[in-house]
Design a protein around this motif. Sequence first.
Motif, PDB file in Angstrom:
ATOM      1  N   GLY A 197      11.625  -0.896 -17.378  1.00 34.82           N
ATOM      2  CA  GLY A 197      11.628  -2.175 -18.077  1.00 34.82           C
ATOM      3  C   GLY A 197      10.944  -3.287 -17.310  1.00 34.82           C
ATOM      4  N   ILE A 198      11.601  -4.450 -17.280  1.00 35.90           N
ATOM      5  CA  ILE A 198      11.026  -5.629 -16.613  1.00 35.90           C
ATOM      6  C   ILE A 198      10.847  -5.382 -15.125  1.00 35.90           C
ATOM      7  CG2 ILE A 198      11.420  -8.059 -16.038  1.00 35.90           C
ATOM      8  CD1 ILE A 198      12.871  -8.381 -18.673  1.00 35.90           C
ATOM      9  N   GLN A 199      11.807  -4.681 -14.512  1.00 38.40           N
ATOM     10  CA  GLN A 199      11.708  -4.401 -13.082  1.00 38.40           C
ATOM     11  C   GLN A 199      10.450  -3.612 -12.766  1.00 38.40           C
ATOM     12  OE1 GLN A 199      13.587  -5.323 -10.379  1.00 38.40           O
ATOM     13  NE2 GLN A 199      14.599  -6.728 -11.793  1.00 38.40           N
ATOM     14  N   ALA A 200      10.096  -2.679 -13.634  1.00 42.07           N
ATOM     15  CA  ALA A 200       8.890  -1.872 -13.422  1.00 42.07           C
ATOM     16  C   ALA A 200       7.646  -2.751 -13.464  1.00 42.07           C
ATOM     17  CB  ALA A 200       8.808  -0.771 -14.476  1.00 42.07           C
ATOM     18  N   LEU A 201       7.633  -3.716 -14.382  1.00 40.83           N
ATOM     19  CA  LEU A 201       6.491  -4.625 -14.475  1.00 40.83           C
ATOM     20  C   LEU A 201       6.409  -5.529 -13.256  1.00 40.83           C
ATOM     21  CD1 LEU A 201       6.738  -5.697 -18.242  1.00 40.83           C
ATOM     22  CD2 LEU A 201       5.061  -4.154 -17.208  1.00 40.83           C
ATOM     23  N   MET A 202       7.555  -6.030 -12.824  1.00 47.92           N
ATOM     24  CA  MET A 202       7.598  -6.933 -11.676  1.00 47.92           C
ATOM     25  C   MET A 202       7.179  -6.233 -10.391  1.00 47.92           C
ATOM     26  SD  MET A 202      11.150  -9.004 -12.462  1.00 47.92           S
ATOM     27  CE  MET A 202      11.044  -9.910 -10.917  1.00 47.92           C
ATOM     28  N   LYS A 203       7.492  -4.957 -10.306  1.00 52.66           N
ATOM     29  CA  LYS A 203       7.203  -4.214  -9.081  1.00 52.66           C
ATOM     30  C   LYS A 203       5.953  -3.341  -9.195  1.00 52.66           C
ATOM     31  CE  LYS A 203      12.081  -4.118  -7.769  1.00 52.66           C
ATOM     32  NZ  LYS A 203      13.268  -3.275  -7.504  1.00 52.66           N
ATOM     33  N   GLY A 204       5.179  -3.567 -10.253  1.00 54.94           N
ATOM     34  CA  GLY A 204       3.980  -2.765 -10.470  1.00 54.94           C
ATOM     35  C   GLY A 204       2.990  -2.832  -9.320  1.00 54.94           C
ATOM     36  N   ASN A 205       2.701  -4.040  -8.846  1.00 54.68           N
ATOM     37  CA  ASN A 205       1.742  -4.199  -7.744  1.00 54.68           C
ATOM     38  C   ASN A 205       2.283  -3.609  -6.446  1.00 54.68           C
ATOM     39  OD1 ASN A 205      -0.172  -5.508  -9.345  1.00 54.68           O
ATOM     40  ND2 ASN A 205       0.681  -7.543  -8.915  1.00 54.68           N
ATOM     41  N   ALA A 206       3.587  -3.815  -6.209  1.00 48.09           N
ATOM     42  CA  ALA A 206       4.206  -3.266  -5.000  1.00 48.09           C
ATOM     43  C   ALA A 206       4.144  -1.745  -5.021  1.00 48.09           C
ATOM     44  CB  ALA A 206       5.647  -3.736  -4.894  1.00 48.09           C
ATOM     45  N   ARG A 207       4.336  -1.159  -6.194  1.00 47.80           N
ATOM     46  CA  ARG A 207       4.270   0.297  -6.318  1.00 47.80           C
ATOM     47  C   ARG A 207       2.863   0.803  -5.986  1.00 47.80           C
ATOM     48  NH1 ARG A 207       5.873   4.185 -11.501  1.00 47.80           N
ATOM     49  NH2 ARG A 207       4.680   6.006 -10.795  1.00 47.80           N
ATOM     50  N   LYS A 208       1.853   0.143  -6.537  1.00 41.90           N
ATOM     51  CA  LYS A 208       0.475   0.561  -6.262  1.00 41.90           C
ATOM     52  C   LYS A 208       0.168   0.469  -4.777  1.00 41.90           C
ATOM     53  CE  LYS A 208      -1.331  -0.830 -10.790  1.00 41.90           C
ATOM     54  NZ  LYS A 208      -2.249  -1.768 -11.500  1.00 41.90           N
ATOM     55  N   LEU A 209       0.643  -0.599  -4.140  1.00 43.94           N
ATOM     56  CA  LEU A 209       0.405  -0.785  -2.709  1.00 43.94           C
ATOM     57  C   LEU A 209       1.117   0.291  -1.901  1.00 43.94           C
ATOM     58  CD1 LEU A 209      -0.976  -2.641  -0.683  1.00 43.94           C
ATOM     59  CD2 LEU A 209       1.106  -4.009  -0.594  1.00 43.94           C
ATOM     60  N   ALA A 210       2.349   0.623  -2.286  1.00 45.27           N
ATOM     61  CA  ALA A 210       3.107   1.659  -1.584  1.00 45.27           C
ATOM     62  C   ALA A 210       2.437   3.019  -1.749  1.00 45.27           C
ATOM     63  CB  ALA A 210       4.536   1.707  -2.115  1.00 45.27           C
ATOM     64  N   GLU A 211       1.966   3.314  -2.949  1.00 42.07           N
ATOM     65  CA  GLU A 211       1.270   4.584  -3.198  1.00 42.07           C
ATOM     66  C   GLU A 211      -0.009   4.674  -2.376  1.00 42.07           C
ATOM     67  OE1 GLU A 211       2.629   5.606  -7.791  1.00 42.07           O
ATOM     68  OE2 GLU A 211       0.840   4.370  -7.433  1.00 42.07           O
ATOM     69  N   LYS A 212      -0.727   3.562  -2.298  1.00 44.99           N
ATOM     70  CA  LYS A 212      -1.966   3.553  -1.537  1.00 44.99           C
ATOM     71  C   LYS A 212      -1.690   3.725  -0.046  1.00 44.99           C
ATOM     72  CE  LYS A 212      -6.280   0.986  -0.923  1.00 44.99           C
ATOM     73  NZ  LYS A 212      -7.048  -0.241  -1.283  1.00 44.99           N
ATOM     74  N   ASP A 213      -0.659   3.041   0.461  1.00 40.85           N
ATOM     75  CA  ASP A 213      -0.304   3.158   1.871  1.00 40.85           C
ATOM     76  C   ASP A 213       0.028   4.610   2.236  1.00 40.85           C
ATOM     77  OD1 ASP A 213      -0.698   0.568   2.589  1.00 40.85           O
ATOM     78  OD2 ASP A 213       1.347   0.169   3.212  1.00 40.85           O
ATOM     79  N   GLU A 214       0.848   5.249   1.414  1.00 39.93           N
ATOM     80  CA  GLU A 214       1.231   6.632   1.692  1.00 39.93           C
ATOM     81  C   GLU A 214       0.025   7.557   1.639  1.00 39.93           C
ATOM     82  OE1 GLU A 214       4.535   8.410  -0.164  1.00 39.93           O
ATOM     83  OE2 GLU A 214       5.893   6.716   0.127  1.00 39.93           O
ATOM     84  N   ALA A 215      -0.833   7.367   0.637  1.00 36.21           N
ATOM     85  CA  ALA A 215      -2.010   8.220   0.488  1.00 36.21           C
ATOM     86  C   ALA A 215      -2.968   8.048   1.668  1.00 36.21           C
ATOM     87  CB  ALA A 215      -2.723   7.897  -0.821  1.00 36.21           C
ATOM     88  N   VAL A 216      -3.208   6.794   2.044  1.00 39.88           N
ATOM     89  CA  VAL A 216      -4.111   6.515   3.169  1.00 39.88           C
ATOM     90  C   VAL A 216      -3.554   7.121   4.453  1.00 39.88           C
ATOM     91  CG1 VAL A 216      -4.989   4.684   4.670  1.00 39.88           C
ATOM     92  CG2 VAL A 216      -5.114   4.428   2.188  1.00 39.88           C
ATOM     93  N   LEU A 217      -2.256   6.962   4.671  1.00 39.59           N
ATOM     94  CA  LEU A 217      -1.634   7.485   5.887  1.00 39.59           C
ATOM     95  C   LEU A 217      -1.763   8.998   5.968  1.00 39.59           C
ATOM     96  CD1 LEU A 217       0.007   7.180   8.440  1.00 39.59           C
ATOM     97  CD2 LEU A 217       2.088   7.073   7.048  1.00 39.59           C
ATOM     98  N   MET A 218      -1.490   9.689   4.882  1.00 39.99           N
ATOM     99  CA  MET A 218      -1.574  11.142   4.900  1.00 39.99           C
ATOM    100  C   MET A 218      -3.006  11.636   5.072  1.00 39.99           C
ATOM    101  SD  MET A 218       1.381  12.400   2.211  1.00 39.99           S
ATOM    102  CE  MET A 218       1.125  11.201   0.907  1.00 39.99           C
TER     103      MET A 218
END
Length: 305
Positions: A197-218
Amino acid sequence: MATANVIPSSTLFTHTRLASPSKTPARFTNSLFVEIRRRDLVLCSAKKKISFMDQILDYIEGGPKLRKWYGAPDLLPKDGSVVEDENEYQEDEVRDAVLVTDGDSEIGQMVILSLIVKRTRVKALVKDKRTATEAFGTYVESMAGDAGDKLFVKRALRGVRAIICPNEGFLSTVESLKGIKHVILLSQLSVYRGSGGIQALMKGNARKLAEKDEAVLMDTGIPCTIIRAGMLQNTPGGREGFSFEEGSAASGSLSKEDAASICVEALDVVPQSRFIFEVVNGGEKISDWKESLTGLMEKAEGKLQ
């Protein structure tokens, strides 16, 4: 079994309370962190000649004369300046420091405090070098700059063997981690993915950043530990046990103090490639973190085979 402390309680906890410069009550929890009212949480804004962090360490050490026990023999000049000699750094120098990114954030400071108590050489990336220096004194080598600046990052990584990232953003920005032996990332990716819901929208950018950080690290090929924690909470650490069940981080929670402590404990368990695990507060008491994390790592490696 009681949750393990880094240093025996008889060494550190002779007394449990002292007064901060603002007369705000403070205490040490079993996880070796200081619990203070939010506005007084060592936000790198010391106004005294000797910071609150210094007073805490003087208190548990038995006085300023014992600062060398923590590797901090002197306080910095009143203006907080640090004289840096570029010639003192050598390519073949010993790498014995731990770099904490986002060091002036709340959880970043918790990580730093735990490292100080373990007598670890600490470097930290901060937004304001002067205020960070006033707060941490010579216990921490604070550095302010752009993570996208190659020269700044190269200087920041000198003498560093491991990096602890308590928040997302650094790994997806930096271009090179040459010479680093271990990277520990505290990730909220499971929480973001479990939001709706709203939480997913609010945290959308944070999720993308977290996914990118994990991918880059690996993709770096550097041995890494990714700690997928549950929702981080402002609750005292060291009071509850833990759960490492797969899927628990999406709906569970974890004390910020416990999260910071786990990041530091993970330094002693270096994987051959990558080690990813979930953790929330639960019923399992940990008496030996190295043994527990090693067991989790072996279990994770077994699943990959």
